[in-house]
Design a protein around this motif. Structure first.
Motif, PDB file in Angstrom:
ATOM      1  N   ALA A 154      -2.511   9.416   1.306  1.00  0.00           N
ATOM      2  CA  ALA A 154      -1.215   8.839   0.953  1.00  0.00           C
ATOM      3  C   ALA A 154      -1.301   7.313   0.882  1.00  0.00           C
ATOM      4  N   GLU A 155      -2.018   6.721   1.821  1.00  0.00           N
ATOM      5  CA  GLU A 155      -2.166   5.268   1.821  1.00  0.00           C
ATOM      6  C   GLU A 155      -2.924   4.801   0.578  1.00  0.00           C
ATOM      7  N   ARG A 156      -4.007   5.511   0.243  1.00  0.00           N
ATOM      8  CA  ARG A 156      -4.760   5.130  -0.952  1.00  0.00           C
ATOM      9  C   ARG A 156      -3.936   5.332  -2.223  1.00  0.00           C
ATOM     10  N   GLU A 157      -3.149   6.409  -2.273  1.00  0.00           N
ATOM     11  CA  GLU A 157      -2.301   6.623  -3.447  1.00  0.00           C
ATOM     12  C   GLU A 157      -1.241   5.530  -3.561  1.00  0.00           C
ATOM     13  N   ARG A 158      -0.697   5.100  -2.423  1.00  0.00           N
ATOM     14  CA  ARG A 158       0.283   4.013  -2.462  1.00  0.00           C
ATOM     15  C   ARG A 158      -0.365   2.727  -2.962  1.00  0.00           C
ATOM     16  N   GLU A 159      -1.566   2.439  -2.462  1.00  0.00           N
ATOM     17  CA  GLU A 159      -2.266   1.240  -2.920  1.00  0.00           C
ATOM     18  C   GLU A 159      -2.579   1.324  -4.414  1.00  0.00           C
TER      19      GLU A 159
ATOM     20  N   GLU B 172      -1.315  -1.147  -7.377  1.00  0.00           N
ATOM     21  CA  GLU B 172      -2.229  -1.791  -8.324  1.00  0.00           C
ATOM     22  C   GLU B 172      -1.825  -1.487  -9.764  1.00  0.00           C
ATOM     23  N   ILE B 173      -1.429  -0.234 -10.027  1.00  0.00           N
ATOM     24  CA  ILE B 173      -0.999   0.133 -11.383  1.00  0.00           C
ATOM     25  C   ILE B 173       0.252  -0.645 -11.768  1.00  0.00           C
TER      26      ILE B 173
END
Length: 294
Positions: free
Chosen positions: A188-193, A197-198
């Motif tokens: 979830a943290e990586r998806e939020r990051e 970025e997107i």
């Protein structure tokens, strides 16, 4: 003959007694001379030593640095994030008399059981102390924590006659039941990051496109302005040339303009025009006299 028969057994008995009273202490060992469970002598230097046969016995202990692996235990740092930890230690028998008194006939096995309990207690105490989080345990401060565990364990192990030389944490993992939740949180943290970025990329792309569109509009406007200026100057030059030509010879100028009109009107193979016979359009084709003359 009778005297020889008596001396030979006596000599054999004497040899057996002497051999029974001698023992060798290896340089890798320490030895205790025991008599009826009591320590009578300590032999820490390598070489040949003596004991009373049949009455005394020799107990030897390893004088080298030994290794002990602890069982896997769970600890809870101050951030309540449970960790699975195991360790190993290097130790040696520092005081063989105190060691014997502490563990008795149990020897190394009994000592290691008690040392493992000491290590587990110190691991829980140090890793569960205030200001110690799971991130601290997994960071470069891990070395300082291992030194604290070693020092505390060394102080407790002195009562066993042991010297704790070193303590190292082998694995520091999350419990199995917490791994999936941790991985989900990490995802979830990586998806939020990634979403951040997107979004920043899209925002930058919009700024670039807006700047490009603005540059295009400004460039086209500047080009159109310059084109209008050039066309205006060309029209002015054309009008000036026409004016000069008309002023120099009005009749020739009229004739030239009529030829241009003919060329424009009669373009193509099937041109057709409907005009009255007295139309002025063909004045220069109908009469040899210039138009407007008597």
């Amino acid at each position: 003959m009778r005297k020889s028969a008596i001396l030979l057994p006596a000599l054999i008995v004497a040899v057996v007694v002497v051999m029974s009273s001698l023992f060798v202490v290896d340089e890798r060992e320490k030895a205790l001379v025991m008599q009826f469970g009591q320590i009578k002598a300590v032999k820490e230097q390598p070489g040949l030593a003596f004991k009373i046969p049949l009455i005394q016995e020799v107990v030897k202990y390893d004088d080298r640095i030994l290794s002990l692996d602890t069982d896997v235990i769970e600890v809870t740092p101050s951030d309540d994030r449970r960790l699975v930890v195991d360790a190993f230690t290097r130790y040696r028998i520092a005081d063989v008399v105190q060691f014997r008194q502490a563990v008795g006939v149990g020897g190394i096995r009994a000592a290691e059981d008690r040392l493992a309990s000491i290590l587990n207690a110190q691991i829980r105490e140090v890793l569960g102390a205030d200001q110690v989080t799971s991130d601290t345990i997994l960071s470069e401060e891990r070395g300082a924590l291992m030194l604290r565990i070693r020092d505390n364990a060394r102080a407790s192990a002195r009562s066993l006659g042991l010297d704790v030389v070193d303590v190292r944490l082998k694995q520091t993992n999350l419990p199995t039941q917490n791994l999936e939740a941790t991985f989900a949180r990490m995802r979830a943290e990586r998806e939020r990051e990634a979403a951040d970025e997107i979004a920043r990329g899209n925002e930058a792309a919009q700024r670039v496109r807006a700047q490009a569109d603005r540059t295009v509009v400004e460039t086209l406007s500047e080009a159109e302005r310059e084109a209008q200026t050039v066309r205006g100057e060309a029209d002015a030059e054309r009008n000036r040339v026409y004016a000069e030509a008309f002023g120099a010879d009005p009749e020739f100028f009229a004739f030239y303009r009529s030829l241009q009109a003919y060329e424009t009107a009669l373009r193509g193979d099937n041109s057709a025009m409907v005009l009255t016979p007295d139309s002025q359009f063909f004045d220069y084709l109908r009469s040899e006299k210039p138009a407007g003359t008597e």
